[in-house]
Structure formats: structure tokens, C-alpha cells
Design a protein around this motif. Structure first.
Motif, PDB file in Angstrom:
ATOM      1  N   CYS A 201       0.908  -1.183  -0.130  1.00  0.00           N
ATOM      2  CA  CYS A 201       0.024   0.154   0.091  1.00  0.00           C
ATOM      3  C   CYS A 201       1.020   1.251  -0.018  1.00  0.00           C
ATOM      4  CB  CYS A 201      -0.741  -0.035   1.218  1.00  0.00           C
ATOM      5  SG  CYS A 201       0.020   0.310   2.831  1.00  0.00           S
ATOM      6  N   ARG A 202       0.057   2.452  -0.087  1.00  0.00           N
ATOM      7  CA  ARG A 202       1.094   3.628  -0.189  1.00  0.00           C
ATOM      8  C   ARG A 202      -0.205   4.432   0.982  1.00  0.00           C
ATOM      9  NH1 ARG A 202       2.576   1.646  -4.489  1.00  0.00           N
ATOM     10  NH2 ARG A 202       4.699   2.395  -5.584  1.00  0.00           N
ATOM     11  N   GLN A 203       0.362   5.368   1.761  1.00  0.00           N
ATOM     12  CA  GLN A 203      -0.152   6.252   2.614  1.00  0.00           C
ATOM     13  C   GLN A 203       0.258   7.523   2.373  1.00  0.00           C
ATOM     14  OE1 GLN A 203       0.013   4.733   6.601  1.00  0.00           O
ATOM     15  NE2 GLN A 203      -1.155   2.885   6.176  1.00  0.00           N
ATOM     16  N   THR A 204      -0.428   8.666   2.551  1.00  0.00           N
ATOM     17  CA  THR A 204      -0.250   9.844   2.169  1.00  0.00           C
ATOM     18  C   THR A 204      -0.330  10.801   3.520  1.00  0.00           C
ATOM     19  OG1 THR A 204      -2.716  10.492   1.774  1.00  0.00           O
ATOM     20  CG2 THR A 204      -1.067   9.996  -0.001  1.00  0.00           C
ATOM     21  N   PHE A 205       0.820  11.771   3.755  1.00  0.00           N
ATOM     22  CA  PHE A 205       0.940  12.527   5.071  1.00  0.00           C
ATOM     23  C   PHE A 205       1.179  13.861   4.544  1.00  0.00           C
ATOM     24  CE2 PHE A 205       2.552   8.282   5.506  1.00  0.00           C
ATOM     25  CZ  PHE A 205       2.164   7.919   6.839  1.00  0.00           C
ATOM     26  N   TYR A 206       1.397  14.867   5.158  1.00  0.00           N
ATOM     27  CA  TYR A 206       1.714  16.364   4.994  1.00  0.00           C
ATOM     28  C   TYR A 206       2.546  16.762   6.258  1.00  0.00           C
ATOM     29  CZ  TYR A 206      -1.707  18.652   8.005  1.00  0.00           C
ATOM     30  OH  TYR A 206      -2.459  19.088   8.998  1.00  0.00           O
ATOM     31  N   ASP A 207       3.672  17.397   5.764  1.00  0.00           N
ATOM     32  CA  ASP A 207       4.570  17.827   6.931  1.00  0.00           C
ATOM     33  C   ASP A 207       4.021  19.359   7.481  1.00  0.00           C
ATOM     34  OD1 ASP A 207       6.291  19.356   8.440  1.00  0.00           O
ATOM     35  OD2 ASP A 207       8.056  18.926   7.220  1.00  0.00           O
ATOM     36  N   PRO A 208       3.468  19.456   8.631  1.00  0.00           N
ATOM     37  CA  PRO A 208       2.540  20.611   9.331  1.00  0.00           C
ATOM     38  C   PRO A 208       3.329  21.830   9.140  1.00  0.00           C
ATOM     39  CG  PRO A 208       2.986  19.293  10.827  1.00  0.00           C
ATOM     40  CD  PRO A 208       3.575  18.435   9.713  1.00  0.00           C
ATOM     41  N   GLU A 209       4.840  21.858   9.291  1.00  0.00           N
ATOM     42  CA  GLU A 209       5.517  22.884   9.496  1.00  0.00           C
ATOM     43  C   GLU A 209       5.837  23.708   7.932  1.00  0.00           C
ATOM     44  OE1 GLU A 209       6.253  24.031  12.135  1.00  0.00           O
ATOM     45  OE2 GLU A 209       5.854  22.724  13.464  1.00  0.00           O
TER      46      GLU A 209
END
Length: 241
Positions: A101-109
Motif C-alpha cells: 500500500c501507499r499512505q499520504t501525509f503532510y509536513d505541518p511545518e
């Protein structure tokens, strides 16, 4: 749906670290970026304290257009599939317990997209690892001042005076490297030279002039040993040697 300009507003023009220009190549079906450099993080690089610090602040999110630019077109559907640990019937599951699978994130900074790719063998005791794709910022955040440079296992980091860890700002096609006589060490030396010459104030990627002493360090085998850290004071001292 009525079009609104905000739908395509991928950047705040006052924040240069998140300044993307996207283009597509219809013949190849590829979406890519012409400014921010892409950063690939292998499984062996995740076992470092700096990478773990960065991972710990990532926020899980739904896939968006920016995440799609980080994977091959044929893999985009996998961004929407759950992990086998979340759903054993996921399209990304293999033979019941394996997973791709692949999961998505973001860097909040920095607001930068991150895609994690899972590779898990079927059954217990086999490979179970993650790799990551993201973009380097083009700059540190407004009002941030560079304090320390860190290199570890082929990854390059900056820590600010406030203690924030960031992937080192980098422009596309100006890749960084260390330990040999080539373009990668020269690009890195030019960026470190700029930081030293401006007391850590000018953190915009894309510098071209490298100080000979800093270049000698980035080209040396010593720079490629384990984890290396250079403070702003260290870099300034190199310039004065």
C-alpha cells in the motif's frame, strides 16, 4: 462545481518554501515539478534519530493532487487503498497479510506532501518496511534562521535557531551529495557557503558560488562518515581559514 481560484492555489506567495510549478507530459502521462527537488528516503535511512524526528510530526491525510506527483501514474489508485493492517481485504493486500500500500501525509511545518510506500512480506518474520517520497523546501520558513547542518546516511537536514528540523532546502536538478569530486558536493558546498556568508539569514536554495574550504569538506571522505554536524559558527570558521 463553480471554479474558484483557491482550488489551484498551491502556495502562499509570501512563503517561498512552498512554491511549486507543475507541468505535465501528455505523451508519458507524467506530472512533475520544475522547482522543488524530490527526496527519496529508503528503508535503511529511516533508522536514524533525525528521520524519526521528522516522521513523528507528519500528519496523515487524504491524498491530493500533490501526492499524485510523487508516484508513477499507474500507482495513483494505490494512494486510496487502506493498509492490510487496516483492512485485510484492501486491494493492496497480498495473500492475506502481505502489503504494497501507499499512505499520504503532510509536513505541518512546511505543508509539503509525503507519500509512504509499505512493503510487507506475507506471514510473520519477513520484511515489513516503509520508504518515503517528498519534496525539499525551497527555503526555510519566514523568520527562521539557519543554525546547524546535519548529514546522515545520505540525507541532508537543517536545524533552525528555534530548533525546528527541516529537510535541507534544495532546487530541482541541483542534487546534494558528499564524499567525491562532482556536482553534488559542489551544489551542497555552494548552499552552505551562502548560509555562512549571510549569518544563516539567506536560506533560499540555488546558490552557485562555493567557498574552497567548504567545498574541500563536502568532497572529502570525512564528510561521508556516519553522522556529521556543522554549526553556523563552524561554517563561518571554514570561510575564514
Amino acid at each position: 462545481m463553480t471554479f474558484e481560484p483557491v482550488d489551484l492555489n498551491l502556495t502562499d506567495p509570501t512563503k517561498g518554501y512552498l512554491n511549486f510549478v507543475l507541468y505535465t507530459e501528455a505523451r508519458l502521462g507524467i506530472a512533475s515539478t520544475s522547482l522543488n527537488a524530490e527526496v527519496s528516503i529508503e528503508a535503511t535511512q529511516t533508522q536514524t534519530p533525525h528521520l524519526q524526528e521528522w516522521l513523528s510530526r507528519l500528519v496523515r491525510c487524504e491524498p491530493n493532487a500533490m501526492h499524485c506527483t510523487l508516484v508513477e501514474p499507474t500507482k495513483i489508485p494505490a494512494l486510496f487503498h487502506p493498509c492490510v493492517t487496516e483492512d485485510k481485504n484492501s486491494p493492496s493486500a497480498i495473500s492475506g497479510s502481505g502489503c504494497v500500500c501507499r499512505q499520504t501525509f503532510y509536513d505541518p511545518e512546511f505543508g509539503l506532501p509525503v507519500v509512504g510506500e509499505h512493503f510487507k512480506h506475507v506471514g510473520e518474520g519477513g520484511t515489513d518496511q516503509w520508504t518515503y517520497q517528498t519534496y525539499a523546501p525551497l527555503d526555510l520558513r519566514p523568520e527562521d534562521t539557519f543554525h546547524r547542518f546535519i548529514t546522515s546516511r545520505g540525507l541532508f537536514w537543517a536545524r533552525t535557531e528555534k530548533g525546528l528540523l527541516s529537510i535541507l532546502p534544495q532546487r530541482n536538478a541541483l542534487g546534494y551529495n558528499i564524499g567525491y569530486n562532482g556536482g553534488g558536493p559542489r551544489a551542497l558546498a555552494a548552499y552552505l557557503t551562502q548560509l555562512a556568508a549571510t549569518d544563516g539569514q539567506n536560506t533560499v536554495a540555488g546558490a552557485e558560488q562555493a567557498h574552497p574550504a567548504i567545498l574541500a569538506w563536502t568532497q572529502s571522505s570525512a564528510a561521508d562518515r556516519g553522522t556529521n554536524e556543522l554549526t553556523l559558527r563552524d561554517l563561518k570558521a571554514m570561510q575564514q581559514s
